[in-house]
Design an enzyme around this catalytic site. Structure first.
Site: not given
Length: 409
Positions: A107, A123, A142, A224-225, A289, A294, A309
């Site tokens: 996506q 996004k 998305d 972001w991790l 989906d 993770e 996600d």
């Protein structure tokens, strides 16, 4: 004491023991752990409103340093986060110093670097709030607003396994294009009076760009991790085949969960219960989906299942895809803490809590009313599913006590 009297006394004691056990199971509020669940629920409700305020208590640290220190193997952020609003304010206001195509996937997304060096995933908006995504439950683009709503639902459920997400408006002409890489810049175009881009991804097409309203694009940004917590990708044991006419084993094998329980990392540790928590989470948001998931690397099954996600959610409020709950109704186990939290959210509390939690987001209203109503209806289906399990196997088998100490060093 005569033998007959002893037998009668033992019988009475046995009846008292059985009654006590059943009473304690059916009235979970009697245990210290469940009283703590009630207190945790009340704390969550009192902290639902997250005002986006730039002020930090720890002024010697940046918001990015604070958020990075929150991450531990079993949660992305702690229960008590007085500076959550400051971190989210930074996510939605800090200057963008670099923009690139998103990480690999199916996506459209963009990778942004914010002032201070923090990565976020952007996004873009593709649908209006009241748009209904028809077809398969994983159909369509998305949904940026779904990421925002899913993050706040994660807070409400007490999982704390989803990275921080907040809505943001960006000016593509003045904020993105001047700092965009050539790879991203090459996907920009003008459609009518609107600036658009189509990025780089498996399903990205020049004929299907995401377009701003003029130059202003609505979207979501996901934090972001930290790089010190590298991720490991796993195939979801209840993943779909995505091929017409070909079923996955879990779709036809009624004893599938027994097979899963014999394989690592589901044969010990918290991972299987995380899978079931995630099935409940995904059913509520309508996400069918999650073919992979993770965790943190080298965790030996102890790390949480990270709720990344979540954008293929909130597509059709009228579609309740029961197969998402397969891990729950096939394994018939659930954490006591999850079961308690779900019960506390009955009678419209879930809808009200989520609406309150999202009220300060820059892109509010995040969800349409039909989607909020659908959450309460789906919650009832989850509770009914657990009841079917307890009726069949008994609550002492279905309700699993699994509370892991979370350390923030």
């Amino acid at each position: 004491m005569k033998l007959k009297q002893r037998v009668v006394l033992l019988a009475i004691l046995l009846v008292i023991f059985i009654f006590t056990k059943v009473f304690l199971i059916d009235n979970l509020d009697t245990s210290a752990a469940n009283r703590e669940d009630q207190r945790a629920f009340q704390r969550m409700l009192s902290g639902l409103r997250v005002a986006l305020d730039p002020r930090l208590e720890h002024t010697l640290q940046s918001p990015w340093e604070i958020a990075a220190q929150w991450v531990v193997p079993r949660e992305v952020y702690p229960e008590d986060t007085p500076e959550l609003g400051a971190v989210m304010h930074a996510m939605t206001t800090k200057k963008i110093i670099k923009a690139d195509v998103g990480y690999k996937g199916t996506q459209l997304k963009a990778l942004l670097i914010l002032e201070g060096g923090q990565k976020v995933v952007f996004k873009p908006k593709r649908y209006a709030r009241d748009y209904i995504v028809e077809g398969e439950p994983y159909a369509g683009y998305d949904r940026h607003n779904a990421e925002v709503a899913a993050f706040h639902l994660d807070r409400i459920l007490g999982f704390r396994r989803a990275p921080l997400v907040v809505g943001r408006f960006v000016n593509l002409r003045t904020e993105i294009k001047p700092v965009a890489t050539e790879q991203l810049l090459g996907t920009f175009m003008t459609v009518g009076n609107n600036t658009c881009f189509y990025g780089k991804c498996y399903y990205c097409r020049e004929t299907e760009p995401a377009c701003a309203d003029g130059d202003i694009m609505e979207g979501s940004v996901t934090l972001w991790l930290p790089d010190v917590w590298p991720l490991q990708k796993h195939r979801h044991p209840w993943g779909r085949t995505y091929r017409e006419g070909k079923l996955a084993r879990w779709e036809y094998d009624e004893s599938y969960c027994d097979a899963v329980k014999k394989t690592s990392p589901y044969d010990s540790g918290p991972r299987l219960l995380d899978i079931i928590d995630t099935a409940i989470f995904d059913y509520l948001i309508g996400n069918a989906d999650r073919h992979h998931y993770e965790s943190f690397q080298d965790d030996e099954g102890a790390s949480m299942l990270i709720l990344l996600d979540n954008a293929k959610s909130f597509g059709n409020p009228a579609l309740d895809e029961r197969s998402i709950l397969a891990p729950l109704y096939q394994c018939c186990i659930i954490r006591v803490s999850t079961w308690n939290r779900l019960n506390y959210l009955k009678n419209g509390v879930l809808k009200s809590a989520l609406k309150t939690a999202m009220s300060h987001d820059p892109i509010s209203p995040v969800l349409s009313n039909p989607h909020l109503d659908a959450l309460d209806q789906r919650l009832l289906s989850i509770l009914a599913t657990v009841k079917q399990c307890t009726d069949q196997f008994g609550p002492d088998v279905v309700l699993v006590e699994d509370r892991m100490t979370l350390s923030h060093l």
